[in-house]
Design an enzyme around this catalytic site. Structure first.
Site, PDB file in Angstrom:
ATOM      1  N   ALA A   1       0.859  -1.180   0.000  1.00 43.58           N
ATOM      2  CA  ALA A   1       0.000   0.000   0.000  1.00 43.58           C
ATOM      3  C   ALA A   1       0.897   1.233   0.000  1.00 43.58           C
ATOM      4  O   ALA A   1       2.066   1.163   0.411  1.00 43.58           O
ATOM      5  CB  ALA A   1      -0.878  -0.022   1.242  1.00 43.58           C
TER       6      ALA A   1
ATOM      7  N   GLY B   1       0.628  -5.028   0.870  1.00 37.56           N
ATOM      8  CA  GLY B   1      -0.566  -5.078   0.023  1.00 37.56           C
ATOM      9  C   GLY B   1      -0.272  -5.658  -1.360  1.00 37.56           C
ATOM     10  O   GLY B   1      -1.171  -6.187  -2.010  1.00 37.56           O
TER      11      GLY B   1
ATOM     12  N   GLU C   1      -0.468  -9.305  -0.863  1.00 40.99           N
ATOM     13  CA  GLU C   1      -1.896  -9.607  -0.648  1.00 40.99           C
ATOM     14  C   GLU C   1      -2.673  -9.546  -1.957  1.00 40.99           C
ATOM     15  O   GLU C   1      -3.548 -10.369  -2.220  1.00 40.99           O
ATOM     16  CB  GLU C   1      -2.474  -8.637   0.384  1.00 40.99           C
ATOM     17  CG  GLU C   1      -1.871  -8.884   1.770  1.00 40.99           C
ATOM     18  CD  GLU C   1      -2.183  -7.777   2.772  1.00 40.99           C
ATOM     19  OE1 GLU C   1      -2.037  -6.581   2.406  1.00 40.99           O
ATOM     20  OE2 GLU C   1      -2.575  -8.094   3.901  1.00 40.99           O
TER      21      GLU C   1
ATOM     22  N   GLU D   1       4.651  -5.287   7.099  1.00 41.44           N
ATOM     23  CA  GLU D   1       3.867  -4.258   7.802  1.00 41.44           C
ATOM     24  C   GLU D   1       4.340  -4.036   9.229  1.00 41.44           C
ATOM     25  O   GLU D   1       4.283  -2.928   9.754  1.00 41.44           O
ATOM     26  CB  GLU D   1       2.378  -4.648   7.814  1.00 41.44           C
ATOM     27  CG  GLU D   1       1.684  -4.480   6.474  1.00 41.44           C
ATOM     28  CD  GLU D   1       1.761  -5.703   5.563  1.00 41.44           C
ATOM     29  OE1 GLU D   1       2.627  -6.585   5.784  1.00 41.44           O
ATOM     30  OE2 GLU D   1       0.954  -5.780   4.623  1.00 41.44           O
TER      31      GLU D   1
HETATM   32  N1  CO8 Z   1       4.604   3.261  -0.545  1.00 44.49           N
HETATM   33  C1  CO8 Z   1       5.007   4.452  -1.049  1.00 44.49           C
HETATM   34  N2  CO8 Z   1       6.170   4.619  -1.703  1.00 44.49           N
HETATM   35  C2  CO8 Z   1       6.979   3.553  -1.847  1.00 44.49           C
HETATM   36  C3  CO8 Z   1       6.622   2.293  -1.351  1.00 44.49           C
HETATM   37  C4  CO8 Z   1       5.376   2.168  -0.668  1.00 44.49           C
HETATM   38  N3  CO8 Z   1       4.911   0.992  -0.205  1.00 44.49           N
HETATM   39  N4  CO8 Z   1       7.620   1.428  -1.626  1.00 44.49           N
HETATM   40  C5  CO8 Z   1       8.549   2.126  -2.284  1.00 44.49           C
HETATM   41  N5  CO8 Z   1       8.166   3.411  -2.419  1.00 44.49           N
HETATM   42  C6  CO8 Z   1       8.895   4.491  -3.065  1.00 44.49           C
HETATM   43  C7  CO8 Z   1      10.067   4.946  -2.216  1.00 44.49           C
HETATM   44  O1  CO8 Z   1       9.652   5.837  -1.207  1.00 44.49           O
HETATM   45  C8  CO8 Z   1      10.951   5.575  -3.261  1.00 44.49           C
HETATM   46  O2  CO8 Z   1      10.438   6.862  -3.559  1.00 44.49           O
HETATM   47  P1  CO8 Z   1      11.435   8.152  -3.545  1.00 44.49           P
HETATM   48  O3  CO8 Z   1      12.375   7.859  -4.673  1.00 44.49           O
HETATM   49  O4  CO8 Z   1      10.502   9.290  -3.812  1.00 44.49           O
HETATM   50  O5  CO8 Z   1      12.089   8.153  -2.224  1.00 44.49           O
HETATM   51  C9  CO8 Z   1      10.713   4.719  -4.488  1.00 44.49           C
HETATM   52  O6  CO8 Z   1       9.493   4.030  -4.253  1.00 44.49           O
HETATM   53  C10 CO8 Z   1      11.809   3.676  -4.681  1.00 44.49           C
HETATM   54  O7  CO8 Z   1      11.925   2.948  -3.470  1.00 44.49           O
HETATM   55  P2  CO8 Z   1      13.330   2.721  -2.720  1.00 44.49           P
HETATM   56  O8  CO8 Z   1      14.250   3.852  -3.005  1.00 44.49           O
HETATM   57  O9  CO8 Z   1      13.020   2.414  -1.297  1.00 44.49           O
HETATM   58  O10 CO8 Z   1      13.830   1.409  -3.514  1.00 44.49           O
HETATM   59  P3  CO8 Z   1      14.832   0.315  -2.961  1.00 44.49           P
HETATM   60  O11 CO8 Z   1      15.172  -0.519  -4.139  1.00 44.49           O
HETATM   61  O12 CO8 Z   1      15.917   0.911  -2.176  1.00 44.49           O
HETATM   62  O13 CO8 Z   1      13.955  -0.556  -1.915  1.00 44.49           O
HETATM   63  C11 CO8 Z   1      11.997  -1.752  -1.188  1.00 44.49           C
HETATM   64  C12 CO8 Z   1      12.871  -1.313  -2.384  1.00 44.49           C
HETATM   65  C13 CO8 Z   1      12.752  -2.735  -0.299  1.00 44.49           C
HETATM   66  C14 CO8 Z   1      10.757  -2.426  -1.764  1.00 44.49           C
HETATM   67  C15 CO8 Z   1      11.606  -0.494  -0.361  1.00 44.49           C
HETATM   68  O14 CO8 Z   1      11.095   0.504  -1.242  1.00 44.49           O
HETATM   69  C16 CO8 Z   1      10.568  -0.751   0.688  1.00 44.49           C
HETATM   70  O15 CO8 Z   1      10.870  -1.290   1.728  1.00 44.49           O
HETATM   71  N6  CO8 Z   1       9.324  -0.324   0.431  1.00 44.49           N
HETATM   72  C17 CO8 Z   1       8.232  -0.451   1.383  1.00 44.49           C
HETATM   73  C18 CO8 Z   1       7.739  -1.880   1.490  1.00 44.49           C
HETATM   74  C19 CO8 Z   1       6.673  -1.987   2.538  1.00 44.49           C
HETATM   75  O16 CO8 Z   1       6.874  -1.735   3.709  1.00 44.49           O
HETATM   76  N7  CO8 Z   1       5.465  -2.365   2.116  1.00 44.49           N
HETATM   77  C20 CO8 Z   1       4.310  -2.519   2.980  1.00 44.49           C
HETATM   78  C21 CO8 Z   1       3.476  -1.258   2.947  1.00 44.49           C
HETATM   79  S1  CO8 Z   1       2.170  -1.281   4.136  1.00 44.49           S
HETATM   80  C22 CO8 Z   1       0.980  -2.238   3.409  1.00 44.49           C
HETATM   81  O17 CO8 Z   1       1.108  -2.693   2.309  1.00 44.49           O
HETATM   82  C23 CO8 Z   1      -0.261  -2.473   4.214  1.00 44.49           C
HETATM   83  C24 CO8 Z   1      -1.298  -3.183   3.410  1.00 44.49           C
HETATM   84  C25 CO8 Z   1      -2.654  -2.884   3.950  1.00 44.49           C
HETATM   85  C26 CO8 Z   1      -3.771  -3.091   2.958  1.00 44.49           C
HETATM   86  C27 CO8 Z   1      -3.503  -2.659   1.583  1.00 44.49           C
HETATM   87  C28 CO8 Z   1      -4.631  -1.926   0.964  1.00 44.49           C
HETATM   88  C29 CO8 Z   1      -4.274  -1.263  -0.303  1.00 44.49           C
END
Ligand code: CO8
Length: 257
Positions: free
Chosen positions: A65, A108, A111, A131
């Site tokens: 998400a 998400g 999921e 999460e």
């Molecule tokens: N949300 C928003 N932006 C994101 C997300 C995200 N989930 N994941 C990555 N991005 C963005 C980063 O902020 C970054 O943006 P910017 O360049 O503006 O800083 C861009 O994407 C590239 O990401 P990274 O620089 O972090 O890329 P890396 O290759 O270094 O890392 C990862 C990749 C490991 C995937 C890392 O981006 C990461 O950990 N992302 C978050 C993963 C996460 O925690 N996901 C769970 C989110 S919570 C959730 O899903 C709850 C679900 C509930 C129900 C869903 C209903 C829709």
């Protein structure tokens, strides 16, 4: 209609939806989720479409998400806006959806892949429910569906630690049906979807409904449901065509009737 967060194409009888927010690794924001629902509605209505493929980019199916969208929410906003119910639309689709997953399928994103009917994974795929690292729990079925796919021990470990599973472990654990070299993933997913779309659509839909039923009921009731559906198949012209074609040693021509 025009889409800003996904790309939608028809490849013969297959509907292809590509998540397309590359700058956010296809994070699922409300706009993307709305567009996904609209695209699925259109494919459900389109009688030429028999199967759908949902995919992302080489780097990410979806990294979860959209954390930046959720971050300022309080309980009332999270509850009233409720991003999750519109995403549930995917699990209610009546035509089959294949998730073709390369790169990250996290939170998400994992999921969403599990809401599809089966997952074909590139050898680069990584699945996880991180999460807990954000101070929340999975919210779109992660604690429930992942547990059914991979069993309690692995699901519990993944949800409690945020550890990611690579494609090989995901296949071994039953989360994905097959692992495919990343370069061939989309082609293979489209090929599989094309094969499904060539079968009788009502039979395909009732097959999906019957397999899904096994998640919602007891074995005895599930078997009763399957038997009722099996007998009902004999009301279809496609049953007659399929069995006649077999005895005639020719390829069946299904008409979805
Ligand atoms: N949300 C928003 N932006 C994101 C997300 C995200 N989930 N994941 C990555 N991005 C963005 C980063 O902020 C970054 O943006 P910017 O360049 O503006 O800083 C861009 O994407 C590239 O990401 P990274 O620089 O972090 O890329 P890396 O290759 O270094 O890392 C990862 C990749 C490991 C995937 C890392 O981006 C990461 O950990 N992302 C978050 C993963 C996460 O925690 N996901 C769970 C989110 S919570 C959730 O899903 C709850 C679900 C509930 C129900 C869903 C209903 C829709």
């Amino acid at each position: 209609m025009g889409y800003d967060n996904i790309r939608v194409e028809k490849r013969g009888k297959v509907g292809l939806i590509t998540l397309d927010r590359p700058k956010a690794l296809n994070a699922l924001n409300s706009a993307l989720i709305g567009e996904l629902g609209t695209a699925l509605d259109a494919f459900e209505k389109d009688e030429r479409i028999g199967c759908i493929v949902l995919t992302g980019s080489e780097k990410a199916f979806a990294a979860g998400a959209d954390i930046k969208e959720m971050q300022p929410h309080d309980f009332a906003k999270a509850y009233i806006d409720d991003l999750i119910t519109p995403l549930d639309r995917v699990s209610r689709n009546r035509k089959p959806i294949i998730a073709a997953v390369a790169g990250y399928a996290l939170g998400g994103g994992c999921e969403l892949a599990m809401m599809c009917d089966f997952i074909l994974a590139a050898d680069t795929a990584k699945f996880g429910q991180p999460e807990i690292t954000l101070g929340v729990i999975p919210g779109a079925g992660g604690t429930q569906r992942l547990t059914r796919f991979v069993g309690k021990s692995k699901a519990m470990e993944m949800c409690l630690t945020g550890r990611m599973m690579d494609a090989e472990e995901a296949e071994r654990s039953g989360l994905v049906s097959r692992v495919i070299p990343a370069n061939d993933l989309l082609e293979e997913a489209l090929k599989v979807a094309d094969k499904i779309a060539d079968f009788s659509l009502p039979v395909v839909m009732m097959t999906k409904e019957s397999v899904d039923r096994s998640y919602e009921t007891t074995l005895a009731e599930g078997i009763r449901f399957e038997r009722r559906v099996f007998h009902a198949m004999f009301a279809l012209e496609d049953q007659n065509e399929g069995m006649t074609a077999f005895t005639d040693k020719r390829k069946p021509q299904f008409t979805n009737k």
